[in-house]
Every structure is written in C-alpha cells, then in structure tokens.
Design a protein around this motif. Structure first.
Motif, short mmCIF file in Angstrom:
data_model
loop_
_atom_site.label_atom_id
_atom_site.label_comp_id
_atom_site.label_asym_id
_atom_site.label_seq_id
_atom_site.Cartn_x
_atom_site.Cartn_y
_atom_site.Cartn_z
N ARG A 107 -10.88 4.16 -3.10
CA ARG A 107 -10.05 3.05 -2.63
C ARG A 107 -10.79 2.32 -1.53
NH1 ARG A 107 -4.38 3.88 0.62
NH2 ARG A 107 -5.72 5.43 1.63
N ARG A 108 -10.71 0.99 -1.54
CA ARG A 108 -11.37 0.20 -0.50
C ARG A 108 -10.59 -1.08 -0.24
NH1 ARG A 108 -14.80 -3.65 1.35
NH2 ARG A 108 -16.67 -3.01 2.52
N THR A 109 -10.50 -1.45 1.04
CA THR A 109 -9.93 -2.75 1.39
C THR A 109 -11.00 -3.82 1.26
OG1 THR A 109 -10.50 -2.44 3.71
CG2 THR A 109 -8.30 -1.77 3.03
N TYR A 110 -10.54 -5.06 1.11
CA TYR A 110 -11.49 -6.17 1.09
C TYR A 110 -11.10 -7.24 2.10
CZ TYR A 110 -8.20 -6.39 -2.89
OH TYR A 110 -7.11 -6.24 -3.72
N ALA A 111 -10.53 -6.79 3.23
CA ALA A 111 -10.24 -7.74 4.30
C ALA A 111 -11.52 -8.40 4.79
CB ALA A 111 -9.53 -7.03 5.45
N ASP A 166 -13.30 4.13 8.52
CA ASP A 166 -12.83 2.82 9.00
C ASP A 166 -13.92 2.18 9.81
OD1 ASP A 166 -9.47 2.36 9.06
OD2 ASP A 166 -10.20 4.36 8.55
N TYR A 188 -12.33 2.70 3.62
CA TYR A 188 -12.47 3.19 2.25
C TYR A 188 -12.20 4.69 2.21
CZ TYR A 188 -17.16 4.65 3.80
OH TYR A 188 -18.21 5.22 4.49
N GLU A 242 0.83 -1.20 0.00
CA GLU A 242 0.00 0.00 0.00
C GLU A 242 0.88 1.26 0.00
OE1 GLU A 242 -3.56 0.39 0.04
OE2 GLU A 242 -3.23 -1.62 -0.73
N TYR A 252 -12.60 -3.12 7.61
CA TYR A 252 -12.33 -2.50 6.31
C TYR A 252 -12.23 -0.98 6.45
CZ TYR A 252 -17.30 -1.23 5.95
OH TYR A 252 -18.56 -0.69 6.18
N ILE A 287 -4.50 -6.19 -0.30
CA ILE A 287 -5.60 -6.00 0.65
C ILE A 287 -6.58 -4.91 0.22
CG2 ILE A 287 -4.19 -6.78 2.60
CD1 ILE A 287 -4.08 -3.80 3.47
N SER A 288 -6.28 -4.20 -0.87
CA SER A 288 -7.20 -3.16 -1.31
C SER A 288 -7.11 -2.96 -2.81
CB SER A 288 -6.90 -1.83 -0.59
OG SER A 288 -5.76 -1.22 -1.15
#
Length: 796
Positions: free
Chosen positions: A268-272, A317, A292, A143, A290, A246-247
C-alpha cells in the motif's frame, strides 16, 4: 493411612483407565476456497451438542470421545455447516474444509464468532471483529482502518480527531500491547496518527482483550490487540486491490505447492507526494509527504504434524519541508513460527520474533544543521503449548524471553562548530512463564484460571547516578555514579500475575461472567503528549522507575434473543494501577540522560460501565455502544498531590454503527459517535518575561477544564459492479466523513489580548492581571468525500 493411600491409588488408576478408553479425533478446519485456517470453528457430536471443541488460532482442534460411531458436525458463522459420519475405534485425524455460505439478504452475517459465543464462552471484555465488517465502516479519506474500527467498541476511546491512538478502560496509549503475527508493533500510526499501519487486505483476524486477559499474554496493563495476517490462498492465484482518494493497494497470493504451501504479498502506498509535484508553487513542489506498507507471508506444511509460517511487515513515513526539514519513521517486524503436533492432544507453537521501530529527522537551517536518529529493537523467542486433556479441560502453558535494545537519541552535527550528542543505549532482558486451564466444570459453570510469572532485568552497559539521601533527584544532588559492564545486572524486578475468568449459564440465552487479572508492565513512554507520536521515547524500568502494576476486576451480564439475532451485554469494571509515572511540566524528556529527574510516581484508578446491543443477522446489522467512565491519578509533586483527571478521561462515549443491505448490489453503512471532551488545563493568566507574554498554568488545577464535546457522523455506499469476466469482482465505495460538517475542536490557542491592560507597565516585567485571554479554536476536518475502487481476480 494405608486404606486412604490405597483408595487414592485405585481412584487414580480408575481415572487413567477412563482416559485411556477414550479415543481422539483431531485435525485442522480450513476454508474450502483458499485453504485459510478458521479460528474459533466449532466441532461437536451431533447427537450430544454439549460435547465439542473450538479450533485454536491455527485452526487446530482435538476432541476426545468413547469408541463408537458418531456424526461430527463442524460449523463456523458465514460458512455451510458440514457433517461427517465416523466410526472411531482408535485415534483419528480428520481435516475439514468449509464452503462459504451464499446467504440471502435476510441472513447477512457480520460476526466472526459462533452465534452464541458472547453468552456461552468464558471470555468477557473481549471483542473479535471480522475484517469484512471493518471494511464496511466509513473512514477518513476512505482508508479502511483497523484501529479506528476498534475505537467504536465500548470501553475504547480515541486520542482525538483522526488519530489512531486509543485508550482502553482508563489506560494510557502505551499500556496497549499491539501484536501483528505475535510481533510487537510499537507505533501503529501513519501520517502522525491519522491512519494505522495495518493494511486491511493482509489482515485475517482482529481481537482485542480489555479485561479477563489470558495468562499467555503479558507486558501491558490495559489491553492486548492481537492481529493475525492472512496465510494466502493455497489453491489458486488471487489478485486484489484498490484505488483510493489518497492511496492505492495491491495484493497477490497463491500456492507455491497446491494445498501445502502458499505466499501472500500485499503493498500500500499514498500518492500525496504526486499531487504536491503538480503544484505551481515551487516551495510546495519540493515538499515530501507519503507513507507505504509491505506485508508478506509464506507457509509450508511438511506433513500432518509440522507446518511453518514466515511473515513480515515493513512500513515507512516520510515528511519533508523543502530541504530545510525532513522527518521519517517506521516499523519492521519478522515472525517465524513452527507448529508441531507431538500427539493428537499436545500442540506446540514455537515462535522467533523481531521487531524494530525507529525515527529520525534532518534539520538544515542557517546556523543549525544536524541529523537525529532514535529507535528500539526487540528479539523474542516463545514456546506456546496446548494440551487437550479431555473435552472439559484444555491446558495452555509456555515461556518466552525478550531482549530489548533502546536507542534514545544519537545526534550527528553537520556543522563542525557543533559537537555530536548522544544518549547511551539501554538494554534489558524480559522473561515469562505461564500455565492456564480452560475448565468446563458443568454445562452451567466454566472457569479459565491461570498464573503467569514475569521478570525484567535491566542490564549493562550502564551508569546509574546516586543521589544524596533524603534529597530530590536533581543534578545538583548527585553524590556518585555506579558503572556496570556489559550484561552486568543493574536492576531486577519480577512478580506473579494471576488470572481468573468465570462464566455461569443462567439458561441457554443468559449468562453472568466475572474476571480478575493482574498485569505487569516494564516499559512505558516518556511523553508530555496525550496521543502516541513517533518521537515518543520508550523507557525501561530501572533503578528508580518501577514497573507498572495493574489489577482489574469485571462483572458482566450477557443475553441472546430472537434466535441469536440480537445480543446484549452490560459490563462493569474497576481497575487500580501502581507505580504510574507522570512527567513533570517543563522537563526535557527527549535529551534527558537522567530521566528519573523528570518524573514523579504515584497511583491511578479507573472505573466504568459498558453497554452493548448488537444485531448480527438480517438486512440491517450493527451495534450501539455506550461507555460511562472515570479515570483519575494521584502523584506526588503533581496537582499539589491531589487526585486529578487523566488527560484522556471522557465521561460519556457513544458509538452507533449500522449497515443495511439494500439489494444484492448496494449496501449503505454509517456510524455516529459522541464523546465528552478531553480533560485539559487552561491558563489562569499570563506573565511577561523579557517583553514576551507567557501563559501561566496553575498545576493544582491540572485537567479541571474540558475541551468541547466531540460528535460526528460518517456514511458510505458500496456498489458491486457487474463483471463480464468470470472470476473477476469489482465495486465502488463512496463515503462522506463528517457528513454534517461538525467543526470538532482539535486545539485551542490562547492569544495575548492583555497588552492594552492599563495595569501593565511595559518597562517592568510582571504578571498581567487579566486572566481572560482570548481563545482561538482550530478544527481539522469539515466534510470529506472520497471514492475507492476495489477489485478481486481469482484464477481457476
């Protein structure tokens, strides 16, 4: 006297005549492919290179010349220089568009500054990082991170493993003003500090001031991190993004009206949380994790004199443990800016700003169910003028007003047996006026001097406790309460903030610089933690807590050699701070409506040396930096009133950042960092109270111990892939974080190993005689590999 008056009048009229004989050539400097303005581009008279100007943050320049024929040369690092012949008989507007230079492997450029800026500019203690350079630095989980890249520069240290908190020249993390398109970002971290909130695809320019801070900036005593978002391509559609470990992120930009208006939207976004949903364990599947981001920017040019920019950021968050606990926090900012040219010499930027930071959490456990909300808002109106008096004097002046709203806590119970609880909001009005001049006295001597006056008014509605004179500020010593209505003045502070920068050119490759600045800070964080966390409580100066005052002097030597390929700098600084607050051990902060009872006030000082060697051109580029520093505090009631090390004091800090262009498709980059362990207080022993073993700390020995030293190496390989489609570029990035698997200590826990002590009577509470409890060290990360796919599509 009459003769003297006549001479003054004649001299003044002669001077005005000289100015009136000159003509102005002014305009904007932009990138040819996208229409983005270029910050810091140089315009000179090709026949007389000492006559020139630099474009401002909006790409605007203004140059004064005698009437006649000239060849103007415009240049910016990484772009093809451009020359234009002009015949100037009157004021003229000339806009420039520079094309990106397709450099050979031997001429790779990593600097966003003009080649000799580190020597020739009056600026010192200032660094500007090119976003492409930031993208090449290996990062945690791949990242790309603006703030972690900033931490690799001299004088800036990290809060700890993986965190985005930073400490600049002995200042705490809340002493850094972070601006995104001029709007304040109060918490710049995602996932409790492991990532920053700045999406690199939306960022254009990153500049940090560690000292010699210009008069237009204020509000924090340690540093200014000024980040500008990209304006968006106003010539053609462009799509870009990336898929990471992770994103993922995606950016769309393009013209609304070609060459006049553009729009950029980046997300932007995480997909944990997606991976959590694949877990076999139902408890894990029901967890939430997550973050974004969303950035947007619009601009429209009405004519040659008027242009507006509208930009915003929103990020959030969310963390949750099943239905038992939920935690979320986020920032939102809004900027509306209007650029107006009154004349070719007078430039105005008017800005309306809004910033919001809030956090909250839900607790749903047996016998305890409530919702907590907290936050703060800022409304800001600014006027910033640039007046190009002549080629040797650029005057800046302006004013701003900020309205602050602090909401420390509002707790709503979900259980009828438990009452709601809340702390009263705080309100304040902050104002400032400034003027400064960038003065080229001669080819050897340049000055930048200015003065800022800032003020801060704490206003009602409010109530202030009155304590018995001569007694400690404690609840039992309250003898009365003063109550204030809405907008009634509670407390007023104000002061002058002088600024001075000096540059003396020894020759064309060597210079000596010095600077002094005073800064006032009216807000600070109430926290017992070192790094910034979302739950930190911002508090304003009030009847008992005075504003911070920071003074700093710096002296430096700067050198370029080998045709500006290499640059070297050495800086020394000394900073002293007044009204520094430390929060007393064991005091409640988050729910304390009398925060003055939990603090002690004193002074702090920091000093150090910073060394930097950087290679800007060639197949191998990068820098090596070393910082030797010390930060101490002395506060009544803390450490027995003796000087003690700040928690973030680190004696040695080293960073090595390198990038090597293997061929036109492959590049290898890496960095290695080393830092002295943070200063900490370890327990001296343990007490047993109600059968529980509790560590005992001797406050007179505050921060006399050290965490283990920290070091780590990261490497990354960037591979540009072939594309059969015209206008489409894509690449793969492979990175290893902590490549040699160093187990850096994140925390140390002291276990109770004293239960078998023969001197301990289990029936009687008392001190345990053993003072050597067993320590258990925890490391967060081993080797972390990651892969990221990046793409970019540009329309016709």
């Amino acid at each position: 006297m009459k003769v003297l008056s006549s001479l003054v009048i004649v001299s003044f009229l002669s001077l005005m005549q000289v100015f009136s004989q000159k003509v102005s050539v002014s305009g904007y400097i932009k990138e040819a492919s996208s229409g983005e303005s270029l910050i810091g581009a140089t315009v000179i008279d090709a026949a007389n290179p000492s006559v020139g100007q630099v474009s401002n943050v909006y790409g605007y320049y203004s140059l004064q010349l005698e009437p006649g024929a000239y060849t103007l040369r415009v240049s910016f690092v990484g772009y093809k220089p451009k020359e234009v012949k002009v015949d100037l008989n009157s004021d003229a507007t000339i806009n420039f568009e520079l094309e990106e230079e397709t450099s050979s492997l031997e001429e790779v450029v990593v600097s966003a500054r003009r080649k000799d800026e580190n020597v020739s500019s009056v600026k010192m203690s200032t660094e500007r990082l090119q976003i492409e350079r930031i993208k090449s630095i290996p990062a945690l989980f791949g990242e790309v991170d603006v703030i972690k890249s900033i931490q690799l520069l001299p004088g800036i240290t990290s809060a700890g493993e993986g965190t985005t908190g930073m400490f600049v020249r002995g200042g705490s993390s809340d002493q850094n003003l972070i601006l995104l398109d001029e709007a304040t970002v109060y918490n710049a971290s995602h996932l409790l500090g492991f990532f920053s909130v700045f999406n690199p695809d939306a960022i254009k320019n990153v500049e940090i001031y560690k000292g010699g801070i210009p008069a237009r900036y204020g509000g924090r005593i340690s540093s200014i991190l000024d980040i500008q978002m990209r304006e968006g391509n106003n010539k053609k559609l462009e799509l870009s993004g990336g898929l990471g470990s992770i994103s993922s992120r995606f950016t769309a930009e393009g013209p609304i009206i070609k060459d006049k208006s553009s729009l950029l939207v980046s997300g932007r976004r995480t997909y944990a949380d997606i991976f959590l949903g694949l877990a076999q364990d139902e408890d894990i599947r029901n967890n939430t994790l997550y973050f974004y981001d969303l950035n947007a920017k619009f601009n429209y040019q009405f004519n040659e004199k008027d242009k507006i920019f509208v930009s915003g950021y929103f990020g959030r968050d969310r963390l949750g443990f099943q239905d038992l606990f939920g935690f979320d926090w986020g920032n939102s900012t809004f900027s509306l800016r209007w650029n107006h040219l009154f004349s070719d010499k007078l430039f105005l930027n008017t800005t309306a700003l809004y910033s919001n930071f809030d956090y909250g959490f839900d607790v749903n456990t047996a016998g305890l169910a409530y919702q907590w909300k907290s936050g703060l808002q800022e409304y800001n109106l600014k006027f910033d003028f640039n007046y190009y008096l002549n080629n040797n004097n650029t005057i800046s002046f302006g004013a701003n007003t900020i309205y602050h709203v602090f909401s420390p806590a509002n707790i709503e119970s979900k259980d009828s047996n438990i009452r709601n609880l809340g702390l009263a909001n705080d309100y304040a009005l902050e104002t400032a006026f400034y003027i400064s001049n960038l003065h080229e006295v001669s080819q050897k001597l340049s000055l930048e001097y200015g003065l800022r006056y800032s003020s801060f008014a704490k206003v009602g509605r409010d109530s202030v406790s009155i304590y018995e004179e001569g007694m400690p500020r404690a609840e039992e010593n309250i003898v009365g309460v003063d109550v204030y209505d809405s907008w009634e003045m509670v407390k007023y502070y104000g002061g002058l903030e002088p600024r001075l920068g000096i540059r003396y050119m020894i020759d064309s490759k060597n210079s000596v610089k010095a600077s002094y600045n005073r800064m006032l800070q009216y807000l600070q964080v109430a926290s017992n933690a070192t790094a910034g966390f979302p739950t930190d409580r911002w508090i304003p100066a009030d009847s008992y807590i005075k504003p911070l005052i920071g003074d700093q002097v710096a002296l430096g030597y700067f050198k370029n050699f080998s045709e500006n390929i290499w640059e070297v700098s050495v800086e020394g600084y000394y900073k002293w701070m007044q009204n520094v607050v430390d929060f007393l051990p064991g005091e409640d902060i988050l729910l304390n409506d009398k925060i003055e009872t939990a603090v002690a006030e004193g002074k702090a000082w920091a000093y150090g040396s910073e060394f930097l060697i950087r290679r800007n051109l060639g197949k191998t580029t990068g820098w090596v930096s070393y910082t030797l520093a010390r930060t101490q505090r002395q506060i009544d009631g803390v450490a027995s009133g003796n000087p003690y090390l700040a928690r973030y004091d680190k004696t040695h800090d080293i960073s090595v950042v390198l990038s090597h262009q293997i061929n036109d498709k492959l590049s290898l980059s890496g960095n290695w960092v080393y830092a002295t362990g943070a200063a900490v207080t370890f327990p001296e022993g343990r007490y047993v109270i109600d059968g529980q073993s509790i560590p005992y700390y001797d406050d007179s020995k505050r921060n006399t111990s050290r965490m283990p030293s920290y070091h780590r190496m990261d490497v990354a390989l960037n591979w540009k892939l072939n594309s059969k489609r015209r206008g489409y570029e894509h690449e793969l990035n492979f990175s290893l974080y902590n490549a040699y698997n160093r187990k850096n200590v994140f925390s140390i826990e002291f276990k109770n190993v004293n239960n078998k002590n023969p001197n301990y009577d289990s029936d009687t509470d008392g001190p345990v005689t053993s003072t050597t409890p067993e320590s258990v060290k925890t490391a967060l990360f081993g080797i972390i590999p990651s892969i990221t796919y990046n793409f970019k599509f540009t329309g016709k």
